[in-house]
Design a protein around this motif. Sequence first.
Motif, mmCIF file in Angstrom:
data_model
loop_
_atom_site.group_PDB
_atom_site.id
_atom_site.type_symbol
_atom_site.label_atom_id
_atom_site.label_comp_id
_atom_site.label_asym_id
_atom_site.label_seq_id
_atom_site.Cartn_x
_atom_site.Cartn_y
_atom_site.Cartn_z
ATOM 1 N N ILE A 12 0.830 -1.208 0.000
ATOM 2 C CA ILE A 12 0.000 0.000 0.000
ATOM 3 C C ILE A 12 0.867 1.262 0.000
ATOM 4 C CG2 ILE A 12 -1.642 1.336 1.389
ATOM 5 C CD1 ILE A 12 -2.862 -1.329 2.271
ATOM 6 N N GLU A 13 1.973 1.209 0.723
ATOM 7 C CA GLU A 13 2.847 2.380 0.838
ATOM 8 C C GLU A 13 3.777 2.557 -0.355
ATOM 9 O OE1 GLU A 13 4.842 1.656 4.498
ATOM 10 O OE2 GLU A 13 3.046 1.986 5.737
ATOM 11 N N SER A 14 3.816 1.583 -1.254
ATOM 12 C CA SER A 14 4.737 1.644 -2.390
ATOM 13 C C SER A 14 4.136 2.422 -3.550
ATOM 14 C CB SER A 14 5.080 0.221 -2.843
ATOM 15 O OG SER A 14 6.087 0.235 -3.828
ATOM 16 N N ASP A 15 4.949 3.208 -4.230
ATOM 17 C CA ASP A 15 4.505 3.920 -5.434
ATOM 18 C C ASP A 15 4.168 2.909 -6.520
ATOM 19 O OD1 ASP A 15 4.944 6.356 -4.217
ATOM 20 O OD2 ASP A 15 6.997 6.509 -4.957
ATOM 21 N N SER A 16 3.186 3.270 -7.371
ATOM 22 C CA SER A 16 2.748 2.369 -8.428
ATOM 23 C C SER A 16 2.406 3.146 -9.685
ATOM 24 C CB SER A 16 1.524 1.570 -7.964
ATOM 25 O OG SER A 16 0.989 0.807 -9.019
ATOM 26 N N LEU A 17 2.543 2.493 -10.828
ATOM 27 C CA LEU A 17 2.201 3.121 -12.104
ATOM 28 C C LEU A 17 0.693 3.221 -12.299
ATOM 29 C CD1 LEU A 17 4.754 1.553 -14.631
ATOM 30 C CD2 LEU A 17 4.785 3.819 -13.607
ATOM 31 N N GLY A 18 -0.053 2.398 -11.602
ATOM 32 C CA GLY A 18 -1.507 2.394 -11.732
ATOM 33 C C GLY A 18 -2.129 1.805 -10.488
ATOM 34 N N PRO A 19 -3.435 1.563 -10.517
ATOM 35 C CA PRO A 19 -4.110 1.017 -9.343
ATOM 36 C C PRO A 19 -3.603 -0.371 -8.985
ATOM 37 C CG PRO A 19 -5.575 1.057 -11.253
ATOM 38 C CD PRO A 19 -4.368 1.833 -11.635
ATOM 39 N N VAL A 20 -3.592 -0.648 -7.681
ATOM 40 C CA VAL A 20 -3.150 -1.949 -7.172
ATOM 41 C C VAL A 20 -4.279 -2.562 -6.357
ATOM 42 C CG1 VAL A 20 -1.465 -3.185 -5.749
ATOM 43 C CG2 VAL A 20 -0.753 -1.167 -7.052
ATOM 44 N N ARG A 21 -4.683 -3.741 -6.739
ATOM 45 C CA ARG A 21 -5.638 -4.520 -5.954
ATOM 46 C C ARG A 21 -4.855 -5.550 -5.152
ATOM 47 N NH1 ARG A 21 -9.140 -5.942 -11.317
ATOM 48 N NH2 ARG A 21 -9.783 -3.801 -11.883
ATOM 49 N N ILE A 22 -5.286 -5.791 -3.937
ATOM 50 C CA ILE A 22 -4.571 -6.734 -3.068
ATOM 51 C C ILE A 22 -5.532 -7.834 -2.630
ATOM 52 C CG2 ILE A 22 -3.228 -7.030 -0.954
ATOM 53 C CD1 ILE A 22 -2.539 -4.060 -1.089
ATOM 54 N N ALA A 23 -5.107 -9.072 -2.805
ATOM 55 C CA ALA A 23 -5.890 -10.232 -2.366
ATOM 56 C C ALA A 23 -5.042 -11.055 -1.408
ATOM 57 C CB ALA A 23 -6.326 -11.075 -3.563
ATOM 58 N N VAL A 24 -5.597 -11.327 -0.231
ATOM 59 C CA VAL A 24 -4.944 -12.188 0.754
ATOM 60 C C VAL A 24 -5.759 -13.474 0.866
ATOM 61 C CG1 VAL A 24 -4.349 -12.492 3.186
ATOM 62 C CG2 VAL A 24 -3.908 -10.301 2.052
ATOM 63 N N VAL A 25 -5.099 -14.608 0.689
ATOM 64 C CA VAL A 25 -5.755 -15.907 0.807
ATOM 65 C C VAL A 25 -5.222 -16.597 2.057
ATOM 66 C CG1 VAL A 25 -6.314 -18.075 -0.357
ATOM 67 C CG2 VAL A 25 -5.821 -16.023 -1.718
ATOM 68 N N ASP A 26 -6.123 -16.942 2.967
ATOM 69 C CA ASP A 26 -5.723 -17.553 4.235
ATOM 70 C C ASP A 26 -5.916 -19.063 4.179
ATOM 71 O OD1 ASP A 26 -4.972 -17.964 6.885
ATOM 72 O OD2 ASP A 26 -7.003 -17.620 7.625
ATOM 73 N N ASN A 27 -4.817 -19.803 4.311
ATOM 74 C CA ASN A 27 -4.842 -21.261 4.311
ATOM 75 C C ASN A 27 -4.673 -21.853 5.704
ATOM 76 O OD1 ASN A 27 -5.304 -21.936 1.646
ATOM 77 N ND2 ASN A 27 -3.149 -22.132 1.093
ATOM 78 N N SER A 28 -4.730 -21.040 6.739
ATOM 79 C CA SER A 28 -4.346 -21.482 8.075
ATOM 80 C C SER A 28 -5.345 -22.428 8.727
ATOM 81 C CB SER A 28 -4.127 -20.275 8.994
ATOM 82 O OG SER A 28 -3.162 -19.399 8.478
ATOM 83 N N GLN A 29 -6.638 -22.292 8.376
ATOM 84 C CA GLN A 29 -7.687 -23.057 9.061
ATOM 85 C C GLN A 29 -7.635 -22.789 10.569
ATOM 86 O OE1 GLN A 29 -6.256 -26.889 6.987
ATOM 87 N NE2 GLN A 29 -8.412 -27.292 7.365
ATOM 88 N N ASP A 30 -7.476 -21.523 10.911
ATOM 89 C CA ASP A 30 -7.299 -21.150 12.309
ATOM 90 C C ASP A 30 -8.076 -19.861 12.573
ATOM 91 O OD1 ASP A 30 -5.305 -21.590 14.832
ATOM 92 O OD2 ASP A 30 -5.557 -19.454 14.434
ATOM 93 N N MET A 31 -8.985 -19.895 13.565
ATOM 94 C CA MET A 31 -9.834 -18.743 13.847
ATOM 95 C C MET A 31 -9.028 -17.528 14.290
ATOM 96 S SD MET A 31 -12.819 -17.538 13.717
ATOM 97 C CE MET A 31 -13.797 -19.034 13.505
ATOM 98 N N ASN A 32 -7.955 -17.747 15.067
ATOM 99 C CA ASN A 32 -7.130 -16.622 15.514
ATOM 100 C C ASN A 32 -6.480 -15.909 14.335
ATOM 101 O OD1 ASN A 32 -7.686 -17.086 18.233
ATOM 102 N ND2 ASN A 32 -5.956 -18.485 18.468
ATOM 103 N N GLU A 33 -5.969 -16.689 13.380
ATOM 104 C CA GLU A 33 -5.360 -16.090 12.183
ATOM 105 C C GLU A 33 -6.393 -15.284 11.412
ATOM 106 O OE1 GLU A 33 -1.987 -16.523 10.648
ATOM 107 O OE2 GLU A 33 -1.659 -16.799 12.789
ATOM 108 N N ALA A 34 -7.561 -15.877 11.202
ATOM 109 C CA ALA A 34 -8.610 -15.197 10.440
ATOM 110 C C ALA A 34 -9.047 -13.908 11.133
ATOM 111 C CB ALA A 34 -9.804 -16.132 10.260
#
Length: 370
Positions: free
Chosen positions: A27-49
């Motif tokens: 988010i803090e990095s400069d970019s040439l255009g819009p940046v979408r961010i997707a995080v995929v959680d594989n932890s199967q852990d409620m605390n992580e989620a």
Amino acid sequence: MSESVTLAIIVNYFSAQLTVNAVCSIIESDSLGPVRIAVVDNSQDMNEATILQNELPESVQLIINESNEGFAQACNRAFDQHDADMILLLNPDASLLPRALIRLQQSLLRLNRAGAVGPQIYWDDNKQFFLPPSDVPELLWFHPLISAHPLLEKLISRMWRRFAIRVWQSKKTVRVWNLSGGNVLLNRKAVMAAGGLFDSRFFLYFEDTDLFIRLRQAGYHLYIDPSAEVVHFYDQCGNFRLNSKRSLMAQSHQAFMEKHTRGWKQGVMKILEKLKPGPVIPAPLPKNYSHPFEIPVPVSIQKQWLFEWSPNPNFIPAAGHFGIGDTMRFPMDCWQLLAPGQYFGRLGSPSKMTGCFENISWIKESDDVI
């Protein structure tokens, strides 16, 4: 002409706070255009989620998987949901340094037939250690046989050292044979021409090497842009499950060999199998260091030296630290990043590929893991 859209994908596995930090670096990095961010959680852990739900910005897409479907398939899930021009893959234990993203974007758009561009990767926040360039795929095919022939192994180790030093010291983009899937910007059109993102038969490990082989086969080039810098603490995700991760690595390596060892590669392997192995050169006896160590530097190389460490006695691959002076000190912050196990160290001149090296080995005890 419309702006290019970049999709950043991070797969979380018991590393929620690291993932949040990695997202912030994007988010803090400069970019040439819009940046979408997707995080995929594989932890199967409620605390992580819960951490991810509470601490990630609302603009970040969070996909919480009910089961751990593996790194490759998790990346594919996010990739298939977005039609972005460029794809940034970033490990949770990595962070972009200022202007890294925009420099990767500029190189990907500028360089001839660029399928992917990777950054210069440092192991620690103080940028004392370079992480190695990714293994040449051919070494992965022949490594078990090369290890049985010490003279051949020594030659290839020196060649690999020369290549790593060239990448670490370069001020310009360098064309390479392979990159890391944990720190890379991909050209979506090139990825699609190569058959898609990751082969889902790879649960974890070697999915990136397979992709980069396919990109090269499709006529695209791979580059490292040293002006784009990333810190990757390396192997800090789910590090309490080291045995499981090593087992997965062995399984993925077998799948990789079955997929790619064909034709001339099989012929070379048969030749190496017939060659009589040379005498085994014993590795240095390990020292049971319980804390960061120091090594005296020979007078002949005190004006400039290179210390390398690796989990492999042949130093393929190895991390590197350039220095001057009469003592090489292994820093505490780097020591704490080491996973349990045996390591090998080599101290020598960066300008000489032959000659004497100071070699050591040590064991990091499991109770030192952070």
